[in-house]
Design an enzyme around this catalytic site. Structure first.
Site, PDB file in Angstrom:
ATOM      1  N   HIS A   1      75.956  37.560  36.194  1.00  0.00           N
ATOM      2  CA  HIS A   1      75.278  37.459  36.385  1.00  0.00           C
ATOM      3  C   HIS A   1      74.289  37.838  36.764  1.00  0.00           C
ATOM      4  O   HIS A   1      74.407  38.131  38.488  1.00  0.00           O
ATOM      5  CB  HIS A   1      74.901  35.552  36.815  1.00  0.00           C
ATOM      6  CG  HIS A   1      73.684  35.310  36.850  1.00  0.00           C
ATOM      7  ND1 HIS A   1      72.835  34.268  38.399  1.00  0.00           N
ATOM      8  CD2 HIS A   1      73.003  34.748  35.970  1.00  0.00           C
ATOM      9  CE1 HIS A   1      72.337  34.631  38.461  1.00  0.00           C
ATOM     10  NE2 HIS A   1      71.794  33.804  36.975  1.00  0.00           N
TER      11      HIS A   1
ATOM     12  N   HIS B   1      64.255  39.483  37.982  1.00  0.00           N
ATOM     13  CA  HIS B   1      64.042  38.199  37.922  1.00  0.00           C
ATOM     14  C   HIS B   1      63.156  37.076  37.663  1.00  0.00           C
ATOM     15  O   HIS B   1      62.357  35.980  37.090  1.00  0.00           O
ATOM     16  CB  HIS B   1      65.194  37.471  38.495  1.00  0.00           C
ATOM     17  CG  HIS B   1      65.833  36.463  38.615  1.00  0.00           C
ATOM     18  ND1 HIS B   1      64.706  34.899  39.547  1.00  0.00           N
ATOM     19  CD2 HIS B   1      65.859  34.871  37.401  1.00  0.00           C
ATOM     20  CE1 HIS B   1      64.808  34.129  39.311  1.00  0.00           C
ATOM     21  NE2 HIS B   1      65.769  33.318  37.610  1.00  0.00           N
TER      22      HIS B   1
END
Ligand code: G3P
Ligand code: CA
Length: 294
Positions: A43, A85
């Site tokens: 991730h 992100h």
């Protein structure tokens, strides 16, 4: 794994009533199994061990022998796709020091040249000082170098009209959409159903994933344009996984489930037991050991 999928298909017949239920072939189940357990996806790279969404995090995943890497793609003011992100640069770079007058430091308000000046590593640890926010092109090339696969998330698509076509253009320019590669090493996912529907319509060969947990009675709608339903692990049950996997996606194969974000070995084993196809984790080594029984 095959027995589990077959059982899941039977269970789902009852759950779905009139919704189309698809038998799963042995070959398909074996490919889904990919060996001993669910696919493990690093991730934002191996982000427990290196700064998230940097090339260092990709390298760390490769060092841990992890094939699949997830990332987050956004767009700069001048149209470059970058991997980050948050919609702000503040948490994971030194932007507040370099550009003190530019609050709230949104990605969309900075040019690619400005973002390239930022340190995206020091916040994580001194040894990563000087790590950069990669462009999508740089990220793809590093993944290529390691012969890895990519779960690409289109992040905050509502902020970036047209980002789906931009993303597909970069992927095409970098050779990622050639027929031999596209279905084996790339999934494009988003929390936005509209965004992945667009990806599917523009380039139907690309596998897509919806981030979320749609109600079982709505899964068939999603199956028209997405190959994966990727829920938070907190919402996963074996019955839900079975309901998803019983449906056939746009490429004629059973829908898959990649769940996120699981860093704990016991939880990873529980997710594997529920039948998920993939586990997205910041600690891919921990999850790999847990689900392989190593
Ligand atoms: O890949 C799943 C996961 O990345 C979705 O959540 O917020 O970490 O991008 P987030
Ligand atoms: Ca993500």
């Amino acid at each position: 794994m095959h027995a589990r999928v077959t059982a899941a298909t039977a269970t789902t017949t009852a759950l779905l009533g009139t919704v189309l239920v698809v038998p799963v072939s042995g070959a398909q189940a074996a490919e889904r199994a990919g060996g001993d357990g669910p696919t493990v996806i690093a991730h934002r790279g191996a982000s427990a061990y290196a700064p998230e969404n940097t090339l260092a995090a990709v390298d760390k995943a490769a060092e841990l022998d992890i094939t699949w890497v997830e990332n987050d793609v956004q767009r700069t003011r001048d149209g470059e796709l970058v991997v980050l992100h948050d919609d702000s640069l503040a948490r994971t770079t030194d932007v507040e020091q370099v550009f003190p007058d530019r609050a709230p430091w949104k990605v969309k308000d900075f040019t690619a040249a400005e973002i390239a000046r930022l340190d995206a590593g020091s916040w994580f640890g001194a040894r990563y000082a000087g790590a950069r926010v990669p462009t999508l092109k740089q990220f793809l090339r590093r993944i290529d170098r390691h012969d890895q696969k990519l779960l690409l998330e289109i992040k905050h698509p509502q902020l970036y009209p047209g980002i789906e076509r931009d993303t597909l253009e970069v992927l095409a320019n970098e050779g990622w959409l050639e027929r031999r590669q596209v279905s084996k090493r790339l999934v494009v996912q988003s929390f936005s159903a509209d965004s992945i529907r667009t990806v599917h319509e523009v380039k139907p060969a690309v596998k897509t994933g919806f981030l979320g947990t749609p109600a079982v009675d709505r899964l068939a709608e999603y199956a028209r344009f997405t190959d994966q339903i990727n829920p938070s692990h907190t919402t996963v049950t074996a019955d839900y996984v079975a309901a998803v996997q019983a449906l056939k996606g746009p490429h004629g194969r059973s829908l898959e489930v990649f769940t996120w974000t699981v860093d704990d070995a016991d939880r990873a084993r529980t997710m594997a037991g529920s039948g998920v196809d993939g586990i997205i984790t910041n600690k891919p080594d921990v999850v790999e050991r847990a689900v392989d029984g190593r």
